[in-house]
Design a protein around this motif. Structure first.
Motif, mmCIF file in Angstrom:
data_model
loop_
_atom_site.group_PDB
_atom_site.id
_atom_site.type_symbol
_atom_site.label_atom_id
_atom_site.label_comp_id
_atom_site.label_asym_id
_atom_site.label_seq_id
_atom_site.Cartn_x
_atom_site.Cartn_y
_atom_site.Cartn_z
ATOM 1 N N LYS A 661 0.716 -1.089 0.009
ATOM 2 C CA LYS A 661 0.003 0.168 0.118
ATOM 3 C C LYS A 661 1.061 1.259 -0.026
ATOM 4 C CE LYS A 661 -3.735 -2.378 0.734
ATOM 5 N NZ LYS A 661 -3.091 -3.913 0.983
ATOM 6 N N ASN A 662 1.070 1.782 -1.041
ATOM 7 C CA ASN A 662 1.634 2.953 -1.335
ATOM 8 C C ASN A 662 1.249 4.353 -0.358
ATOM 9 O OD1 ASN A 662 3.776 2.181 -2.892
ATOM 10 N ND2 ASN A 662 2.225 2.116 -4.698
ATOM 11 N N ILE A 663 -0.204 4.265 -0.245
ATOM 12 C CA ILE A 663 -0.825 5.374 0.484
ATOM 13 C C ILE A 663 -1.664 4.552 1.587
ATOM 14 C CG2 ILE A 663 -2.427 7.336 0.365
ATOM 15 C CD1 ILE A 663 -1.464 7.964 -2.375
ATOM 16 N N LYS A 664 -1.733 4.872 2.951
ATOM 17 C CA LYS A 664 -2.603 4.380 3.652
ATOM 18 C C LYS A 664 -3.741 5.319 4.122
ATOM 19 C CE LYS A 664 0.932 0.897 5.227
ATOM 20 N NZ LYS A 664 1.690 0.308 6.415
ATOM 21 N N LEU A 665 -4.494 4.795 5.179
ATOM 22 C CA LEU A 665 -5.643 5.849 5.373
ATOM 23 C C LEU A 665 -5.031 6.866 6.424
ATOM 24 C CD1 LEU A 665 -8.583 3.466 6.207
ATOM 25 C CD2 LEU A 665 -8.410 5.057 4.140
ATOM 26 N N VAL A 666 -4.219 6.500 7.152
ATOM 27 C CA VAL A 666 -3.515 7.665 8.175
ATOM 28 C C VAL A 666 -2.725 8.452 7.159
ATOM 29 C CG1 VAL A 666 -3.184 6.116 10.005
ATOM 30 C CG2 VAL A 666 -1.332 6.048 8.221
ATOM 31 N N ASP A 667 -2.341 8.524 5.880
ATOM 32 C CA ASP A 667 -1.630 9.548 5.237
ATOM 33 C C ASP A 667 -2.812 10.528 4.903
ATOM 34 O OD1 ASP A 667 0.779 8.386 5.408
ATOM 35 O OD2 ASP A 667 0.175 6.823 3.515
ATOM 36 N N LEU A 668 -4.117 10.091 4.845
ATOM 37 C CA LEU A 668 -5.126 10.999 4.591
ATOM 38 C C LEU A 668 -5.881 11.752 5.640
ATOM 39 C CD1 LEU A 668 -6.731 9.079 1.695
ATOM 40 C CD2 LEU A 668 -4.685 10.659 1.695
ATOM 41 N N GLY A 669 -5.554 11.303 6.916
ATOM 42 C CA GLY A 669 -5.831 11.699 8.272
ATOM 43 C C GLY A 669 -7.295 10.754 8.606
ATOM 44 N N ILE A 670 -7.657 9.692 8.029
ATOM 45 C CA ILE A 670 -8.657 8.871 8.115
ATOM 46 C C ILE A 670 -8.316 7.836 9.117
ATOM 47 C CG2 ILE A 670 -10.531 7.777 7.099
ATOM 48 C CD1 ILE A 670 -9.837 9.337 4.379
ATOM 49 N N ASP A 671 -9.081 7.683 10.239
ATOM 50 C CA ASP A 671 -8.668 6.783 11.048
ATOM 51 C C ASP A 671 -9.941 6.172 11.816
ATOM 52 O OD1 ASP A 671 -7.777 8.568 14.326
ATOM 53 O OD2 ASP A 671 -9.218 8.969 12.836
ATOM 54 N N ASN A 672 -11.285 6.712 11.144
ATOM 55 C CA ASN A 672 -12.407 6.089 11.780
ATOM 56 C C ASN A 672 -13.107 5.252 10.608
ATOM 57 O OD1 ASN A 672 -12.901 8.243 9.863
ATOM 58 N ND2 ASN A 672 -14.548 9.008 11.338
#
Length: 946
Positions: A661-672
């Motif tokens: 995964k080159n981009i993860k949810l935490v990179d977008l500020g999404i943790d819910n």
């Protein structure tokens, strides 16, 4: 040399030479000879003599052999062609005809490519053939039009090989009935949409339209709108008098003329605008219009449409006219009625239909809030975790001293490591204070400030003495008067803030209708008795960070349009008006669009900032606990991968699902898990834990990260080719404006830059309800009404995807791409959701019938859009449309229902207690089906229905 001609079944059956040579559809004719692609030399045959009715009636020998007209006499033998058999003609008509499923399959394979064919017989077992082997060499690389012809020739070959070279189709009643029966042999005709006229008419019309449209796309590649409308009318009026159909067709023709006139006027206006925008003259624009194929009837079209062509005075006016036409074009207009659009249309799509650049600004606000909140909470996380690890006594002491601003005393109870983390938090609070000041917020400065949040306001007020309680009530009344609202309308955060200040000894003073707090002379501390009414330091700090980040980013969004009330608080109503007025003044939107945009901005920044009440939020949390907080529902989430496969390619999706995964949810500020689950309550915390234990959260994360990485892979590949780059520019050009160059440049490097991450947030927002901007307007405006949208945000987003990616693209003129997306999405969604349903049924011990899978696949597809078998059987089959709508809207509350059922059980003779087990979070569905007879009841009902 002439190009070779591909032979059709009609060509072959009309040529004795080709029939004798044993030609098959798909073979070619070149230089007066057959080029065999599918037939062989062994297919040459003696066609003999075709027996006529006279031949048979005049020959006792033929009659004795049982000959019939149409049979063949070949080499001294009678060959039964079957042409005179009503049953054979019926079966030929049945096999020749198409239905929705067949045509949809052909459209998909023509536009997307073939997955090949898997067959089975008892001699050879399973056999797989590629698309090239089934349809012919070059199929996969052929254009869509050529693939469609190859598919049609394959169907014709199957017919000729099935019924033999001597069979002749007759113009008979049996054949006609067979074709009708073939069209009806379709899972869509099994849908029991009800005896009610309105329901049957609506669904019948839709199926009629679908049949005609798919038939056209499968056989010619072009849709005949008149034929489609007639078929829709026939479908809708199947059981109604013929006069109704005549009126429907007549009305359609009138509507069609009006639409054609408007299309011509639009095209003429476009020619004028583009000519002048390019530097041409008005007279030159008129010359260009005169060259249009419909120029001679433009005067008539003007009268029919009631419109005239506007002549721009200069290039800037012409360009503005082009921009407005793009914004207000029917391609981007709402496909719902305004009322339906309001309740089902998500904010982002509605804003984007008005202004793509403005949508980007709103999306940037949402992303900045997510990313900065996540980063700030991550920085504070060691302190938050450290507080949780303290013993009960130390924790209470630290909490009390922090609430009273006694930092030194609080630190005396902290381990050394926690003291260091507390210094980080103190620095954060100073930064937020500066940020809020810079954003124009006015507040009373408090030394050694640490946020304290009242969690039980009524309990706190009731615990106070009469004097202090009176002071608080008077302060609230004073503040409410400055706002012109009753105390009951004040937000809980405002009440909490005022109460905290009064407890700290501050006095509320109002000068020129502007409230302010005077410095305290005496300070009341929060003791252990009051501490229980406050949230923990972790909760208070977390909520403060969320709110502070939101307020700072909101101020940045409004920019110079930001306005304060006399009290110093943000005037969001006036700020929204100013920012929309600026868009109107700059010529970016029309007056009509300004009204709608103002309404949407207010909904996001006024209604969207409000939280649901405690009762409403708790009911919603309990509803989720009893419906989706279990492993069975987690399996359902795998169906989300179909959207990724349909929009970003199955190869990219599989690679992203199992690869890095080159981009993860935490990179977008999404943790819910979803925007629906952002409230902070005890039930919300429990729900979050249940999501984690049940696997729901993990599968949801997998689905989101798979999508953003599939989109990333797709975009990396797309911008590397001129055609792909042009397509990317067309889709995102207006959204990014001049910044599109920087984004494409970053994508070409194949690196994950901040800009690429920002684009990934936009990609995910298009398919998942990750922010308030991706919810309908009433969801934002009515916090306590949000419960009505429980478990429906995904469905609403699917409707939104179809609306944007298919309907609007088709109306823009990108018909082939829209049709391809519709075909791919419907195929992947049906397949994915049928698969998850089958897996769930097997895990629950439910019977699975292979013959039911075609119908189940249809329900798997329609269920995504809110139409399921349960509602159809219970309501729509009886024509109870209203009841079905009520069932759809009513939120599911199995936990609460189970509680009431258990409470009533002692007063019932034979209570059904087993079914209440289904509501138990995590294990309920498994326990009920495995051990309490749930599977047996389901299987019996399924068997009775057969």
């Amino acid at each position: 040399m002439a190009d070779p001609i591909t032979l059709t079944m009609e060509d072959i059956q009309g040529s004795p030479t080709l029939m004798t040579k044993g030609a098959l559809p798909g073979d070619q004719w070149e230089n007066d000879d057959i080029v065999r692609k599918f037939s062989t030399e062994q297919d040459n045959r003696d066609m003999g003599i075709r027996l006529s009715e006279e031949d048979v009636s005049g020959s006792a020998t033929l009659q004795g052999l049982g000959a019939k007209p149409g049979d063949r006499w070949v080499d001294g033998k009678l060959i039964d062609s079957g042409s005179d058999s009503a049953l054979t003609q019926f079966m030929y008509g049945f096999d020749k005809s198409g239905n929705v499923v067949n045509y949809l399959s052909d459209v998909i394979e023509a536009n997307v490519g073939s997955l090949g064919k898997l067959s089975f017989d008892f001699d050879q077992g399973f056999k797989y053939q590629t698309g090239e082997e089934v349809y012919g060499e070059g199929f996969e690389e052929a254009p869509a039009g050529d693939r469609r012809e190859m598919i049609l020739r394959k169907r014709e070959r199957d017919l000729m090989q099935e019924y033999g070279p001597y069979f002749e189709e007759q113009d008979s009643t049996a054949g006609t009935v067979g074709e009708v029966a073939g069209a009806l042999a379709d899972p869509t005709t099994l849908i029991p949409f009800g005896a009610g006229y309105k329901t049957a008419a609506a669904v019948g019309g839709a199926l009629g339209f679908s049949f005609s449209t798919l038939e056209d796309l499968a056989t010619t590649g072009e849709i005949d709108p008149e034929k489609a409308a007639i078929m829709a009318g026939i479908g809708a009026t199947g059981g109604v008098a013929g006069t109704a159909l005549g009126k429907g067709v007549s009305k359609f023709r009138g509507t069609r003329i009006e639409k054609a006139a408007n299309r011509n006027m639009d095209q003429a206006q476009k020619v004028v605008d583009e000519h002048i925008a390019a530097g041409g003259t008005q007279s030159g624009a008129i010359d260009e219009v005169s060259k249009l194929p419909f120029a001679k009837i433009l005067q008539r079209d003007s009268e029919i449409s009631g419109r005239t062509i506007n002549m721009p005075k200069n290039q800037s006016q012409a360009q503005a006219s082009i921009d407005r036409s793009i914004v207000s074009d029917s391609a981007t207009s709402r496909v719902y009625s305004k009322a339906l659009d309001k309740y089902l249309g998500v904010l982002s799509t509605r804003v984007g239909n008005i202004s793509q650049p403005f949508l980007r600004r709103m999306r940037n606000f949402e992303r900045n809030v997510h990313v900065n909140t996540f980063n700030s909470l991550k920085e504070a996380e060691p302190f938050l975790q450290g507080m949780k690890s303290l013993g009960t006594a130390a924790r209470n002491n630290v909490s009390r001293h922090l609430a009273n601003g006694e930092f030194k005393a609080a630190e005396s109870y902290m381990p050394q490591a926690l003291k260091q983390e507390f210094k980080v938090v103190q620095a954060q609070l100073k930064d937020f204070k500066q940020g809020l000041n810079d954003a124009g917020h006015e507040f009373t400065e408090i030394e050694n400030y640490f946020p304290r949040l009242v969690k039980d306001y009524d309990g706190l007020l009731a615990s106070m003495g009469k004097e202090k309680k009176t002071l608080i009530q008077k302060a609230l009344e004073k503040y409410a008067r400055t706002k012109g609202v009753p105390v009951t309308s004040l937000d809980i955060d405002i009440k909490s803030d005022i109460t905290n200040k009064i407890l700290r000894g501050y006095t509320l003073k109002v000068v020129d209708n502007k409230p302010s707090f005077l410095q305290p002379r005496t300070i009341q501390s929060v003791d252990d008795n009051l501490l229980k009414f406050y949230a923990s330091p972790e909760e208070s700090l977390g909520m403060y960070i969320r709110k502070a980040v939101n307020n700072i980013e909101r101020r940045k969004f409004f920019g110079q349009s930001f306005t304060k009330q006399p009290s110093g608080a943000a005037d969001l109503d006036l700020s929204a008006g100013k920012i929309v007025q600026k868009e109107l003044d700059d010529g970016n939107i029309t007056a009509e669009q300004a009204d709608e945009l103002l309404s949407l901005v207010k909904s996001r920044f006024i209604g969207g900032e409000q939280n649901a009440g405690a009762v409403s939020g708790t009911v919603r949390d309990l509803g989720y606990m009893g419906t989706i907080a279990n492993p069975i529902s987690a399996i359902t989430q795998f169906g989300d991968l179909a959207i990724s496969g349909g929009l970003k390619g199955m190869r990219n999706t599989i690679a992203s699902m199992f690869g890095t995964k080159n981009i993860k949810l935490v990179d977008l500020g999404i943790d819910n898990v979803s925007q629906e689950f952002s409230d902070v309550r005890k039930t919300a915390k429990l729900l979050n834990k249940l999501f984690k234990v049940s696997g729901f959260k993990a599968v949801d994360k997998l689905g989101k990260e798979t999508y953003i990485n599939a989109a990333l892979r797709n975009n990396f590949k797309k911008v590397k080719t001129p055609k792909g780059e042009a397509a990317f520019r067309e889709k995102w050009g207006k959204y990014y404006g001049d910044d599109i160059e920087a984004l494409i440049s970053d994508l070409k490097t194949g690196k994950v830059t901040d800009f690429v991450k920002a684009h990934s947030f936009d990609e995910l927002s298009n398919v998942q309800p990750i922010t308030m901007l991706e919810m309908p307007q009433p969801y934002l405006d009515h916090p306590n009404g949000r419960i009505l949208y429980s478990l429906k945000s995904f469905t609403i987003k699917q409707i939104d995807i179809v609306r944007r990616e298919v309907v609007q693209e088709y109306k823009k003129g990108n018909k082939a791409e829209a049709i391809k997306k519709a075909a791919v999405l419907s195929t992947y969604l049906a397949a994915a959701n049928l698969t998850t349903k089958t897996i769930k049924d097997m895990l629950l011990g439910r019977d699975v019938y292979v013959e039911d899978l075609p119908e189940d696949s249809l329900w798997a597809l329609t269920g995504i859009f809110g139409i399921n078998k349960y509602a159809s059987d219970k309501y729509l089959s009886k024509g109870e449309v209203t009841e079905a709508a009520v069932n759809l809207i009513t939120p599911a509350t199995p936990v609460i229902d189970a509680a009431f059922k258990l409470g009533a059980a002692p007063f019932q003779d034979d209570p059904d207690l087993e079914s209440t087990a289904r509501a138990i979070p995590v294990i309920g569905p498994l326990v009920y089906n495995w051990f309490l007879g749930g599977a047996e009841k389901y299987n019996k009902r399924l068997k009775d229905e057969r």
